[in-house]
Design a protein around this motif. Structure first.
Motif: not given
Length: 271
Positions: A103-126
């Motif tokens: 919590r105190h040293h977290q770095q390299n926070i990904f954008k939500p669409e990047e988290v989606l890609y890392k989790t499901l293998g794709f990202s979507v956007a409007r």
């Protein structure tokens, strides 16, 4: 001038009248694409509810861990078994790091669409639709979407058919009618936006949010909450997705409800 005004009102009425069940019944022959055929056993499911729930939990947990630095108030309210669960999930990605250090040293926070890609293998956007006069649409921006994957959620305020929605529905193309008559107002502007924000604040329990309101902004916390911009098929473009209704279980993890893009209009009934 009066003729132009009347023509404008007539065009608005033609778009609006299909929101009333009697008009749907009378005009089905003129608009066969409004029909949705359901088998007699009502098995209107492309994938199982368990698969849908599994996908949502997987994505929401990844978003929660990615945003750990902002979750400290929520973590203090969670029981130890749940904290231990997130410690286990965190240790898989970052061995030898505990929750406090992360919590105190977290770095390299990904954008939500990047988290989606890392989790499901794709990202979507409007973005602006390639269909003529279709406004915005939803696109795959990265990766490949396998058949049967959950690609978006339809956000908005949830109304029972006896609850007031008349003024919100005027000129509103984002009202979605479910099979059981429940309505979802997915408009992110005007009175619809005000109503959703009000209900979102009403149901909040201290730091615990019962729903996500970021889909009303340009900084979307849940990258799946763009389903209201999925366009219908056309004569030239066949449908490549379909909708499926899903009831969020009452035992849904309370720390992950902050990513649910739906809120009940009334707070005295279980949705």
């Amino acid at each position: 001038m009066p003729g132009r005004l009347l023509r404008g009102l007539w065009l608005r009425w033609r778009r609006y009248r299909y929101r009333f069940v009697p008009w749907i019944a009378l005009n089905l022959s003129h608009n066969p694409r409004t029909l949705r055929y359901v088998p007699e056993e009502s098995k209107d499911k492309v994938i199982s509810d368990e698969d849908v729930l599994g996908t949502l939990l997987k994505v929401f947990q990844a978003l929660f861990i990615n945003d750990f630095s902002k979750q400290s108030d929520i973590l203090t309210m969670l029981p130890e078994p749940i904290k231990s669960k997130y410690q286990d999930l965190l240790s898989v990605q970052h061995p030898r790091v505990n929750l406090l250090e992360y919590r105190h040293h977290q770095q390299n926070i990904f954008k939500p669409e990047e988290v989606l890609y890392k989790t499901l293998g794709f990202s979507v956007a409007r973005a602006t639709s390639s269909l003529i006069s279709a406004g915005k649409g939803v696109f795959v921006t990265k990766g490949l979407v396998p058949k049967g994957a959950v690609v978006s959620m339809y956000p908005g305020t949830v109304y029972h058919k006896y609850e007031p929605i008349f003024f919100q529905s005027i000129g509103n193309p984002f009202i979605f009618r479910c099979l059981d008559g429940v309505l979802i107002d997915g408009n992110d502007k005007g009175i619809s936006k005000v109503v959703y924000r009000s209900c979102n604040g009403r149901d909040r329990l201290g730091p615990l949010k019962m729903s996500d309101s970021t889909w009303l902004t340009s900084e979307i916390q849940n990258p799946l909450a763009i389903g209201q911009y999925v366009n219908n098929c056309s004569n030239d473009r066949p449908a490549n997705v379909c909708y499926q209704e899903f009831d969020v279980p009452a035992v849904f993890p309370i720390e992950l409800k902050q990513y649910l893009p739906n809120i009940a209009y009334s707070n005295d009934k279980q949705r």
